[in-house]
Write a protein that holds these residues in place. Structure first.
Motif, PDB file in Angstrom:
ATOM      1  N   ILE A 158       0.875  -0.997  -0.096  1.00  0.00           N
ATOM      2  CA  ILE A 158      -0.006  -0.002   0.011  1.00  0.00           C
ATOM      3  C   ILE A 158       1.162   1.131  -0.004  1.00  0.00           C
ATOM      4  O   ILE A 158       1.917   1.329   0.663  1.00  0.00           O
ATOM      5  N   GLU A 159       0.616   2.000  -0.821  1.00  0.00           N
ATOM      6  CA  GLU A 159       1.205   3.563  -0.912  1.00  0.00           C
ATOM      7  C   GLU A 159       0.448   4.547  -0.877  1.00  0.00           C
ATOM      8  O   GLU A 159      -0.626   4.365  -0.775  1.00  0.00           O
ATOM      9  N   ALA A 160       1.016   5.837  -0.816  1.00  0.00           N
ATOM     10  CA  ALA A 160       0.193   7.109  -0.401  1.00  0.00           C
ATOM     11  C   ALA A 160      -0.615   7.148  -1.630  1.00  0.00           C
ATOM     12  O   ALA A 160      -0.258   6.999  -2.792  1.00  0.00           O
ATOM     13  N   ILE A 161      -1.706   7.897  -1.568  1.00  0.00           N
ATOM     14  CA  ILE A 161      -2.650   8.142  -2.551  1.00  0.00           C
ATOM     15  C   ILE A 161      -2.945   9.503  -2.732  1.00  0.00           C
ATOM     16  O   ILE A 161      -3.442  10.188  -1.472  1.00  0.00           O
ATOM     17  N   ARG A 162      -2.995  10.163  -3.777  1.00  0.00           N
ATOM     18  CA  ARG A 162      -3.511  11.614  -3.905  1.00  0.00           C
ATOM     19  C   ARG A 162      -4.898  11.590  -4.503  1.00  0.00           C
ATOM     20  O   ARG A 162      -5.219  10.821  -5.461  1.00  0.00           O
ATOM     21  N   LEU A 163      -5.847  12.425  -4.032  1.00  0.00           N
ATOM     22  CA  LEU A 163      -7.199  12.557  -4.434  1.00  0.00           C
ATOM     23  C   LEU A 163      -7.361  13.966  -4.558  1.00  0.00           C
ATOM     24  O   LEU A 163      -6.870  14.704  -3.960  1.00  0.00           O
ATOM     25  N   PRO A 164      -8.395  14.275  -5.304  1.00  0.00           N
ATOM     26  CA  PRO A 164      -8.977  15.792  -5.591  1.00  0.00           C
ATOM     27  C   PRO A 164      -9.443  16.076  -4.435  1.00  0.00           C
ATOM     28  O   PRO A 164     -10.284  15.385  -3.707  1.00  0.00           O
ATOM     29  N   LYS A 165      -9.017  17.513  -4.021  1.00  0.00           N
ATOM     30  CA  LYS A 165      -9.886  18.363  -2.955  1.00  0.00           C
ATOM     31  C   LYS A 165     -11.444  18.578  -3.454  1.00  0.00           C
ATOM     32  O   LYS A 165     -11.694  18.901  -4.828  1.00  0.00           O
ATOM     33  N   ASN A 166     -12.117  18.915  -2.613  1.00  0.00           N
ATOM     34  CA  ASN A 166     -13.462  19.418  -3.206  1.00  0.00           C
ATOM     35  C   ASN A 166     -13.352  20.776  -3.798  1.00  0.00           C
ATOM     36  O   ASN A 166     -12.258  21.364  -3.491  1.00  0.00           O
ATOM     37  N   SER A 167     -14.261  21.205  -4.680  1.00  0.00           N
ATOM     38  CA  SER A 167     -14.323  22.306  -5.254  1.00  0.00           C
ATOM     39  C   SER A 167     -15.799  22.850  -5.532  1.00  0.00           C
ATOM     40  O   SER A 167     -16.483  22.324  -5.579  1.00  0.00           O
ATOM     41  N   GLY A 168     -15.896  24.346  -5.236  1.00  0.00           N
ATOM     42  CA  GLY A 168     -17.305  24.848  -5.361  1.00  0.00           C
ATOM     43  C   GLY A 168     -17.380  25.571  -6.816  1.00  0.00           C
ATOM     44  O   GLY A 168     -18.508  25.975  -7.093  1.00  0.00           O
ATOM     45  N   PHE A 169     -16.417  25.179  -7.679  1.00  0.00           N
ATOM     46  CA  PHE A 169     -16.718  25.677  -8.909  1.00  0.00           C
ATOM     47  C   PHE A 169     -17.894  25.173  -9.894  1.00  0.00           C
ATOM     48  O   PHE A 169     -18.503  25.843 -10.634  1.00  0.00           O
ATOM     49  N   GLY A 170     -18.213  23.936  -9.708  1.00  0.00           N
ATOM     50  CA  GLY A 170     -19.240  23.498 -10.207  1.00  0.00           C
ATOM     51  C   GLY A 170     -20.739  24.252  -9.912  1.00  0.00           C
ATOM     52  O   GLY A 170     -21.109  24.753 -11.023  1.00  0.00           O
ATOM     53  N   PRO A 171     -20.926  24.087  -8.772  1.00  0.00           N
ATOM     54  CA  PRO A 171     -22.177  24.844  -8.520  1.00  0.00           C
ATOM     55  C   PRO A 171     -22.158  26.439  -8.798  1.00  0.00           C
ATOM     56  O   PRO A 171     -22.985  26.868  -9.348  1.00  0.00           O
ATOM     57  N   TYR A 172     -20.880  26.938  -8.626  1.00  0.00           N
ATOM     58  CA  TYR A 172     -20.823  28.432  -8.909  1.00  0.00           C
ATOM     59  C   TYR A 172     -21.076  28.691 -10.587  1.00  0.00           C
ATOM     60  O   TYR A 172     -21.840  29.653 -11.102  1.00  0.00           O
ATOM     61  N   ILE A 173     -20.216  27.733 -11.374  1.00  0.00           N
ATOM     62  CA  ILE A 173     -20.401  28.012 -12.776  1.00  0.00           C
ATOM     63  C   ILE A 173     -21.694  27.773 -13.231  1.00  0.00           C
ATOM     64  O   ILE A 173     -22.277  28.321 -14.168  1.00  0.00           O
ATOM     65  N   ALA A 174     -22.287  26.864 -12.719  1.00  0.00           N
ATOM     66  CA  ALA A 174     -23.701  26.370 -12.976  1.00  0.00           C
ATOM     67  C   ALA A 174     -24.844  27.472 -12.713  1.00  0.00           C
ATOM     68  O   ALA A 174     -25.492  27.615 -13.509  1.00  0.00           O
TER      69      ALA A 174
END
Lengths: 191, 652
Positions: free
Chosen positions: B577-593
């Motif tokens: 098992i190694e370290a895993i990188r994941l995307p942080k949350n982002s409010g751009f989806g709701p804002y742009i929509a």
């Protein structure tokens, strides 16, 4: 493949797929133009309003801007920021020149009473050429953002990816213009 | 200041107003409850801004379920009108309202139910089945969902502010042009579809890239699960067809906003050009919806027959053949245009040819069942229902593909019955089957079997009652979109049977809701492990509930049925098992929509300043979203190990 290369790979693939969608969008507009180009109603036809020297000038300007855009990419490969900036500025100015000619053509036609409301032919002409112009405008805004990032943050991996994509985008618009020049102006002027 | 938006925009008829006020009260109650239980922050952090495709998928399905109820109530109104009120002069549903109702029914069912369900399942399943941790562009995925949401919001706002289109679900010009539809209805239709359509287009780009570039090592083209293959076909069609929709809607709105002449009846405009363009998108759209349903059945039939899929290679070839052929048949939607005998025969023959790869698939599923040990759980029942209804729909489709017959049958209820056979019997049954099948993977408990079976039988019986009469009525000459007819025609009896059918379908939907609610209530009794059905593909190899990173380690795939091979080999984690990188949350989806929603609203009501402000806001937001830094967070190897132990029930 390391993580950076994987990201680069999938961003490029994704952008190519996006470009293909844009290609279909333009294809729809071209098809519409092809159907409607003889539908001049009581308005003028192509050879009455098109000024081929002007369209040729636009073509030369845009092709040159493709060259200067390539200059940016070569500069990026060499890590030569100065060369990149020169390329960016030249591309930007050429893009502005192209848009100015296009806009002056549009305003002239509208002033003469040949606006997009006059006939289906003019509707499809303004929309096809205008959509290309709108893409060029988006490209120029994108260019300005990248220049700002380059000055503020330097040549990051993310910026490298974006510049590569911008190159694809700009050459693609060039290609679309070649088709516009041929289908709209050259063939259109014979009608 | 407010364009054409005045107080007159509030509808006066009691049904529309009642529907809108009811929906608003429901929203307010939910909002009040959220505030009372202090859940807003949780909702924003855990769901609305999440870039996890598993959560985005759930949100798609939630929206689609709510829209299914809206579309169903539209269907009830259509059936009530035709069964009861069509012969009386005093109907509570005015002709204007009736037109809006059938336009809304079609638009909502296709764009916000079927598309929502399909994109929901694609989000949930594709990354897992290809053994990936995420999609290629996580933020873009969130933006796609929120654009879909903004389109949905716009179409529903039209209930209470202004009106909806009365021009049918595809808004043919010249009727949909300003001269004949001067109200805001068609503009609502254009902009809700345009915004949602751009979202779908971006999703298509995203998932195609995901499947091309992010498959697990060892998953060669010939090892891709068939559901993923079907999504490749579907997303290729999205990428190739949705730009046509974008262009066409754009042209129609240019006509309406700026008085241009693409499709007008005067100044050289060509209405048939619109019909060609919209079906050049519209026919592939049918396959965008149905191919993933084929994929779902190709996953379910082998698992419930406890055999591997019969004819994998022919299945993939059939999918790809349908993908290509779907672009060569669009003219069969308007044989009566009069393109001439040669053109009509070409498109008629191409249409019949599509039945061949589709038939190949049906036989492959049946041969998979042959000599298998078949279990008739609910997902398999939906498959059996699908084979029956879809085959009827296929046969009537081939009938309609004969131009001579089409001249008689076109625009009749026969056609309406045919495409409901395909969309309900094909797409919706597939989605229900898939939802029942994958539900335990994401929740840890399965849906109650008995209630599911009741729901299925109500659906299939209701479906036959609702649509077989329409075939007969079509033969008798009843055209679609009819709000009144002469009693002496003798149609009313069959319309009443069809109306009863819709009521039975409603009972089926009611039991589905009860099934989900009851299963959540009794979830302790319905608990199952991570692999409740004896699955064959990689999604069943994960823990349940699934960790945010899907897979802790990335062992190469060695077989077509990747998880089956792992189970046979009794292999555990081979990799460290190694370290895993994941995307942080982002409010751009709701804002742009939100920007897109306001932009559309401004254009619909001709509030130009609002549209310009919204457009600038969208551009600024997009630029800002590209300037984000530190968009990922890292889970260290120890954290991953801890999560794995917790999820897999290992005592540390």
């Amino acid at each position: 493949m390391n993580e950076q290369a994987a990201v680069f790979n999938r961003t490029t693939v994704g952008f190519w797929v996006y470009l293909m969608t844009d290609c279909v969008l333009f294809a729809s507009l071209f098809a519409t133009f092809a159907v409607l180009r003889t539908a001049t109603a009581s308005g003028p036809s192509g050879h009455e309003i098109f000024e081929l020297p002007l369209a040729l000038t636009e073509t030369i300007i845009l092709l040159t801007s493709s060259y200067s855009c390539g200059f940016v990419l070569v500069g990026m490969k060499r890590g030569n920021i100065k060369q990149m900036m020169t390329g960016f500025i030249a591309t930007f100015l050429l893009g502005i020149a192209f848009l100015s000619i296009e806009l002056s053509e549009f305003t002239k036609l509208i002033h003469e009473g040949h606006g997009p409301q006059q006939s289906a032919f003019l509707t499809s002409f303004f929309t096809l050429v205008g959509t290309h112009g709108a893409h060029i405008t988006v490209g120029l805004i994108w260019l300005l953002v990248m220049v700002t990032v380059l000055m503020k943050r330097g040549l990051t991996d993310k910026l490298r990816r974006q510049i590569t994509l911008f190159g694809l985008f700009w050459h693609f618009l060039d290609l679309v213009w070649i088709f516009i020049f041929t289908v709209v102006y050259l063939i259109g002027a014979t009608l | 200041m407010f364009g054409r938006l005045t107080l007159d925009a509030i509808p006066h008829d009691p049904i529309t107003l009642g529907g809108f006020v009811g929906a608003m009260i429901a929203l307010l109650v939910i909002a009040a409850a959220m505030t009372y239980f202090k859940k807003w922050g949780w909702l924003w952090r855990e769901w609305l801004t999440s870039l996890d495709p598993k959560k985005i998928g759930v949100m798609y399905i939630a929206v689609a379920v709510i829209m299914l109820l809206r579309g169903l109530s539209d269907a009830l109104m259509i059936r009530a009108q035709q069964a009861v009120f069509a012969t009386s002069p005093n109907s509570p549903i005015s002709p204007e309202l009736f037109q809006q109702v059938f336009s809304a029914h079609g638009t909502i069912m296709i764009f916000f139910v079927a598309m929502g369900m399909i994109f929901g399942l694609v989000n949930l399943i594709v990354p897992l089945q290809i053994g990936a941790r995420d999609v290629a562009f996580p933020l873009l995925n969130s933006i796609s969902f929120w654009l879909f949401f903004a389109g949905m919001a716009l179409i529903n706002i039209s209930l209470g502010i202004g009106e909806f289109s009365a021009a049918g679900w595809l808004a043919y010009p010249p009727l949909s042009e300003l001269a004949y539809s001067p109200g805001t209805g068609v503009d609502y239709w254009i902009w809700s579809l345009q915004i949602a359509g751009v979202g779908s287009l971006l999703s298509g780009v995203n998932f195609l890239t995901t499947i091309f570039t992010m498959r697990r090592k060892g998953m060669t083209l010939k090892r891709i699960p068939v559901f993923v293959w079907s999504v490749i076909g579907s997303m290729m069609l999205v990428v190739a067809a949705f730009p046509i929709l974008t262009a066409t809607l754009g042209m129609l709105s240019l006509d309406r906003l700026f008085g241009m002449h693409f499709f007008t009846a005067d100044a050289g405009g060509n209405p048939m050009m619109y019909v060609n363009l919209i079906w050049a998108w519209g026919h592939p759209e049918v396959y965008i919806l149905v191919l993933p349903a084929f994929g779902i059945f190709s996953e379910i039939v082998p698992v419930f027959s406890r055999k591997k899929l019969f004819g994998y290679t022919s299945m993939v070839w059939a999918l790809m053949a349908i993908t290509v052929l779907s672009f060569t048949v669009w003219l069969h939607h308007f044989f009566t245009m009069g393109a001439g005998a040669n053109v009509n025969s070409f498109f008629g023959i191409m249409t019949m040819i599509i039945a061949i790869p589709t038939g190949v698939k049906v036989f492959n599923w049946l041969f998979t069942m042959f000599r298998g040990r078949v279990r008739f759980d609910t997902p398999m029942l939906w498959f059996m229902g699908f084979v029956a209804t879809f085959t009827i729909g296929g046969v009537t489709g081939v009938l309609l593909a004969v131009p001579g017959i089409d001249y008689v049958m076109h625009n009749s209820l026969f056609l309406v019955a045919h495409f409901h056979n395909m969309i309900i019997g094909g797409v919706l049954f597939g989605v229900f089957s898939g939802l029942t099948y994958w539900f335990p993977k994401f929740t840890g408990f399965r849906l109650h079997e008995g209630l599911g079976k009741i729901a299925f039988w109500l659906w299939i019986v209701g479906f036959m009652l609702a649509f077989v009469p329409l075939y007969i009525l079509g033969f008798m000459g009843a055209v679609r979109r009819l709000d009144s007819y002469d009693p002496s025609l003798g149609w009313q009896g069959l319309f009443i049977v069809a109306g009863v059918g819709v009521l039975v379908i409603c009972a089926g939907v009611f039991f589905q809701i009860v099934q989900v609610a009851y299963s959540i209530w009794k979830r302790k009794e319905l608990v199952v492990g991570p692999d409740p059905w004896g699955g064959r593909t990689l999604e069943w190899a994960t823990s349940t509930p699934i960790a945010p990173y899907n897979f802790a380690t990335m062992e190469p795939v060695t077989d077509r049925d990747a998880y089956w091979a792992i189970k046979q080999a009794h292999a555990g984690h081979a990799h460290k098992i190694e370290a895993i990188r994941l995307p942080k949350n982002s409010g751009f989806g709701p804002y742009i929509a939100a920007g897109a929603f306001v932009f559309g609203f401004g254009l619909i009501w001709h509030i130009w300043w609002l549209a310009i402000v919204a457009l600038i806001a969208i551009i600024v937001l997009i630029i800002a979203s590209t300037l984000r830094e530190e968009t990922e967070y890292e889970l260290s190897a120890e954290e991953v190990t801890r999560i794995e132990h917790k999820l897999r029930g290992v005592k540390a």
